[in-house]
Scaffold this motif. Structure first.
Motif, PDB file in Angstrom:
ATOM      1  N   MET A   1       0.791  -1.134   0.094  1.00 60.19           N
ATOM      2  CA  MET A   1      -0.093   0.048  -0.058  1.00 60.19           C
ATOM      3  C   MET A   1       0.786   1.262   0.105  1.00 60.19           C
ATOM      4  O   MET A   1       2.033   1.159   0.468  1.00 60.19           O
ATOM      5  CB  MET A   1      -0.836   0.150   1.384  1.00 60.19           C
ATOM      6  N   LYS A   2       0.074   2.296  -0.484  1.00 59.55           N
ATOM      7  CA  LYS A   2       0.829   3.433  -0.337  1.00 59.55           C
ATOM      8  C   LYS A   2       0.163   4.422   0.742  1.00 59.55           C
ATOM      9  O   LYS A   2      -1.043   4.545   0.685  1.00 59.55           O
ATOM     10  CB  LYS A   2       0.696   4.307  -1.735  1.00 59.55           C
ATOM     11  N   ILE A   3       0.994   4.805   1.756  1.00 60.08           N
ATOM     12  CA  ILE A   3       0.228   5.270   2.778  1.00 60.08           C
ATOM     13  C   ILE A   3       1.087   6.732   3.142  1.00 60.08           C
ATOM     14  O   ILE A   3       2.246   6.931   3.065  1.00 60.08           O
ATOM     15  CB  ILE A   3       0.739   4.555   4.417  1.00 60.08           C
ATOM     16  N   LEU A   4       0.150   7.700   3.287  1.00 62.15           N
ATOM     17  CA  LEU A   4       0.661   9.173   3.565  1.00 62.15           C
ATOM     18  C   LEU A   4       0.046   9.643   4.917  1.00 62.15           C
ATOM     19  O   LEU A   4      -1.072   9.511   5.097  1.00 62.15           O
ATOM     20  CB  LEU A   4       0.065   9.992   2.436  1.00 62.15           C
ATOM     21  N   LEU A   5       0.753   9.998   5.705  1.00 66.50           N
ATOM     22  CA  LEU A   5       0.631  10.549   7.198  1.00 66.50           C
ATOM     23  C   LEU A   5       0.963  11.908   7.310  1.00 66.50           C
ATOM     24  O   LEU A   5       1.904  12.306   6.938  1.00 66.50           O
ATOM     25  CB  LEU A   5       1.618   9.756   8.315  1.00 66.50           C
ATOM     26  N   VAL A   6      -0.014  12.592   7.602  1.00 64.80           N
ATOM     27  CA  VAL A   6      -0.099  14.065   7.487  1.00 64.80           C
ATOM     28  C   VAL A   6      -0.262  14.584   9.118  1.00 64.80           C
ATOM     29  O   VAL A   6      -1.157  14.368   9.862  1.00 64.80           O
ATOM     30  CB  VAL A   6      -1.300  14.478   6.786  1.00 64.80           C
ATOM     31  N   ILE A  42       5.724   4.448   2.591  1.00 62.60           N
ATOM     32  CA  ILE A  42       5.003   5.401   3.308  1.00 62.60           C
ATOM     33  C   ILE A  42       6.048   6.698   3.538  1.00 62.60           C
ATOM     34  O   ILE A  42       7.001   6.786   3.452  1.00 62.60           O
ATOM     35  CB  ILE A  42       5.127   4.816   4.931  1.00 62.60           C
ATOM     36  N   ARG A  43       4.924   7.938   3.245  1.00 60.73           N
ATOM     37  CA  ARG A  43       5.474   9.069   3.335  1.00 60.73           C
ATOM     38  C   ARG A  43       4.978   9.943   4.597  1.00 60.73           C
ATOM     39  O   ARG A  43       3.803   9.737   4.944  1.00 60.73           O
ATOM     40  CB  ARG A  43       5.224   9.936   2.068  1.00 60.73           C
ATOM     41  N   PHE A  64       1.940  11.364  -5.484  1.00 55.36           N
ATOM     42  CA  PHE A  64       2.080  10.183  -4.587  1.00 55.36           C
ATOM     43  C   PHE A  64       0.755   9.168  -4.815  1.00 55.36           C
ATOM     44  O   PHE A  64       0.972   7.978  -4.789  1.00 55.36           O
ATOM     45  CB  PHE A  64       2.256  10.191  -3.154  1.00 55.36           C
ATOM     46  N   ARG A  65      -0.224   9.898  -4.802  1.00 52.69           N
ATOM     47  CA  ARG A  65      -1.690   9.020  -4.936  1.00 52.69           C
ATOM     48  C   ARG A  65      -1.824   7.886  -3.977  1.00 52.69           C
ATOM     49  O   ARG A  65      -1.807   6.761  -4.285  1.00 52.69           O
ATOM     50  CB  ARG A  65      -1.655   8.529  -6.329  1.00 52.69           C
ATOM     51  N   PRO A  66      -1.646   8.352  -2.709  1.00 53.00           N
ATOM     52  CA  PRO A  66      -1.775   7.367  -1.637  1.00 53.00           C
ATOM     53  C   PRO A  66      -3.019   6.269  -1.836  1.00 53.00           C
ATOM     54  O   PRO A  66      -4.233   6.958  -2.013  1.00 53.00           O
ATOM     55  CB  PRO A  66      -1.539   8.043  -0.568  1.00 53.00           C
ATOM     56  N   ASP A  67      -2.966   5.088  -1.150  1.00 54.29           N
ATOM     57  CA  ASP A  67      -4.174   4.409  -0.764  1.00 54.29           C
ATOM     58  C   ASP A  67      -4.909   4.922   0.387  1.00 54.29           C
ATOM     59  O   ASP A  67      -5.882   4.614   0.657  1.00 54.29           O
ATOM     60  CB  ASP A  67      -4.043   3.032  -0.981  1.00 54.29           C
ATOM     61  N   LEU A  68      -4.057   5.288   1.291  1.00 53.08           N
ATOM     62  CA  LEU A  68      -4.582   5.357   2.785  1.00 53.08           C
ATOM     63  C   LEU A  68      -3.913   6.588   3.199  1.00 53.08           C
ATOM     64  O   LEU A  68      -2.711   7.034   3.206  1.00 53.08           O
ATOM     65  CB  LEU A  68      -3.916   4.218   3.447  1.00 53.08           C
ATOM     66  N   ILE A  69      -4.788   7.670   3.753  1.00 55.52           N
ATOM     67  CA  ILE A  69      -4.281   8.919   4.349  1.00 55.52           C
ATOM     68  C   ILE A  69      -4.484   9.005   5.720  1.00 55.52           C
ATOM     69  O   ILE A  69      -5.813   8.933   6.241  1.00 55.52           O
ATOM     70  CB  ILE A  69      -4.713  10.104   3.408  1.00 55.52           C
ATOM     71  N   GLY A  70      -3.693   9.185   6.681  1.00 58.90           N
ATOM     72  CA  GLY A  70      -3.926   9.223   8.035  1.00 58.90           C
ATOM     73  C   GLY A  70      -3.490  10.752   8.507  1.00 58.90           C
ATOM     74  O   GLY A  70      -2.571  11.171   8.422  1.00 58.90           O
ATOM     75  N   PHE A  71      -4.589  11.230   9.285  1.00 58.87           N
ATOM     76  CA  PHE A  71      -4.395  12.650   9.975  1.00 58.87           C
ATOM     77  C   PHE A  71      -4.405  12.370  11.375  1.00 58.87           C
ATOM     78  O   PHE A  71      -4.753  11.608  11.954  1.00 58.87           O
ATOM     79  CB  PHE A  71      -5.606  13.330   9.757  1.00 58.87           C
ATOM     80  N   ALA A  95      -9.425   6.807  -1.893  1.00 62.31           N
ATOM     81  CA  ALA A  95      -8.618   6.738  -0.754  1.00 62.31           C
ATOM     82  C   ALA A  95      -9.432   6.334   0.580  1.00 62.31           C
ATOM     83  O   ALA A  95     -10.275   6.864   0.704  1.00 62.31           O
ATOM     84  CB  ALA A  95      -7.634   7.755  -0.752  1.00 62.31           C
ATOM     85  N   ILE A  96      -8.695   5.800   1.374  1.00 63.33           N
ATOM     86  CA  ILE A  96      -9.253   5.515   2.900  1.00 63.33           C
ATOM     87  C   ILE A  96      -8.465   6.563   3.794  1.00 63.33           C
ATOM     88  O   ILE A  96      -7.491   6.913   3.765  1.00 63.33           O
ATOM     89  CB  ILE A  96      -8.816   4.177   3.395  1.00 63.33           C
TER      90      ILE A  96
END
Length: 477
Positions: A1-6, A42-43, A64-71, A95-96
């Motif tokens: 998965m591509k995961i972006l944490l913000v 992961i970024r 990046f076009r992440p599959d999952l974005i976490g805030f 995206a989730i």
């Protein structure tokens, strides 16, 4: 998965001004990235580092076009998190979107929105890892402890109880490779240090424990931790400190030395491992007065400064807040630390009902203390505490969460808000003048002089103009 944490960027000038003095690592996101495991791209996107936060997030989504974005987010950042989640939904509808952090824990219903899929409450590593695992296997992330689904699946009853704290041994070493360590610095307090030493060194944040045993009425920690203080394995903490790229370590525990046996064990283990770093820790006057030899030992291995919650200059106010101490104990702790060569960050709170007499009393008290690094907040109970529930009917703003940075009064002030802001700002500026290095006229690097001037100006301006953050009708009466 591509995961972006913000990590969101604050909206309030008071917080932005404070960040000129101190910008700490997005540690919570580093933990999540480590917990997610291998096999994922992961970024981490720290929007505090960007002038235009929306543009930075939009660019990251496009590239990046992440599959999952976490805030993640505190209470004063909740509105920004909601707005950013809507931005994500509009650009990557498939995206989730997951929201966690302090506000998601204490007020999860605020995030039951179409732009958010999952809400993580409490310590997020274990539930986030379970979410990633389920999605990776193409399964719905349902039935995960500490995770609420939104929309028709939202469970109001599950949102009311407090999530349990995990075993501290399960907290991983954070993924510091996902950010630039030199971006995170803090003004470094000390009683004395060699001339021309950097005043804003790179700083790494480390957590050695969860929770606190005390029951201060304004604090949410006893409720989140069940009134317990639990420590991480000593060998894990030593390894994390040794691996951190910075020579200055900012401990972000709720209380570092309340467990004296752990404090001794960690100090000895750091020395045996040959770890030579500088430390800033959080403690209480009662702890300092009970365990002065422990603080002496920590000074020997590099403790430069300690945060002490003085809170108020009178015993009556301390008693009302259930602080568990008194003014004499605060002063005794300050003198003991300074005698050991440990600088004190003395934290004070003002009350919304303070007028000229109360501000004058506080200013006089701080001026009479030995040199210390002082900070000032407004006594602001956290959502989830009895004090917050008791005062909520008196809040004078429609959305108190937007002002919950502990520097904005949530209930009406006894003097005009514009005047309250002026007195509050003057108190903050007066406190800056009492820092040990300034009193001692310690020579500092020319670049740090300019950085310090900018930081002080932004800090003071945030306080001086905080009345402008409210509706105009509240400014003068």
């Amino acid at each position: 998965m591509k995961i972006l944490l913000v990590k969101p960027k604050a909206r309030l000038p008071t917080v932005l001004g404070l960040q000129r003095f101190q910008l700490l690592e997005p540690l919570e996101l580093g933990y999540l990235a480590a917990a997610a495991g291998s096999g994922h791209e992961i970024r981490i996107l720290d929007l505090r580092l960007h002038l235009d936060a929306d543009a930075a997030l939009t660019a990251a989504l496009r590239r990046f076009r992440p599959d999952l974005i976490g805030f993640t987010g505190y209470t004063h950042e909740a509105s920004n998190v909601i707005r950013l989640s809507r931005l994500v939904r509009g650009r990557l509808p498939g995206a989730i979107v997951v929201v966690g952090g302090h506000h998601a824990t204490v007020e999860p219903a605020d995030f039951d929105l179409p732009s958010i899929d999952l809400i993580v409450r409490g310590e997020g590593c274990r539930p986030f890892a379970a979410i990633v695992d389920a999605l990776s296997r193409g399964e719905p992330p349902s039935g995960i402890e500490g995770v609420l689904r939104t929309g028709e699946h939202f469970d109001p009853e599950a949102a009311t109880g407090w999530p349990g704290f995990p075993d501290p041994a399960t907290l991983p070493i954070p993924r510091r490779d996902l950010w630039h360590p030199e971006s995170y610095r803090s003004v470094w307090a000390a009683e004395s240090m060699p001339s021309w030493t950097a005043l804003f060194p790179p700083v790494a944040s480390v957590r050695t424990s969860f929770g606190c045993k005390m029951v201060c009425s304004f604090c949410i920690v006893p409720y989140l931790s069940g009134g317990r203080h639990r420590t991480r394995p000593v060998e894990l903490v030593v390894r994390e400190i040794a691996q951190a790229p910075a020579d200055h370590i900012y401990f972000c525990d709720d209380e570092n030395f309340i467990d004296a046996d752990f404090g001794w064990e960690l100090a000895e283990a750091l020395e045996r491992a040959g770890v030579r770093k500088r430390y800033f820790a959080w403690t209480r006057s009662t702890t300092v007065n009970r365990s002065p030899e422990l603080l002496k030992r920590w000074r020997e291995i590099g403790l430069d400064a300690a945060f002490l919650g003085f809170e108020f200059p009178t015993d009556a106010e301390l008693k009302q807040a259930a602080k568990g101490g008194n003014v004499a104990a605060n002063e005794r702790a300050l003198n003991r630390l300074r005698a050991l060569g440990i600088a004190v960050h003395a934290a004070f709170m003002v009350q919304p009902h303070y007028g000229h007499a109360e501000f004058d009393r506080l200013k006089g008290y701080v001026r009479a203390l030995p040199p210390s690094q002082s900070s000032f907040t407004v006594c602001t109970p956290s959502p989830g505490t009895p004090d917050y529930a008791r005062l909520r009917k008196d809040f004078w703003v429609e959305n108190p969460h937007d002002y919950h940075d502990c520097m904005h009064p949530l209930t009406p002030t006894s003097i005009p808000l514009r005047e309250f802001s002026r007195l509050f700002a003057d108190q903050a500026r007066d406190g800056i003048a009492r820092t040990p290095l300034r009193v001692a006229r310690q020579p500092i690097l020319p670049a740090d002089i300019w950085r310090l001037i900018r930081a002080e100006h932004g800090y003071y301006r945030g306080f001086r103009r905080l009345y402008r953050d409210y509706p105009r009708t509240l400014w003068n009466g």
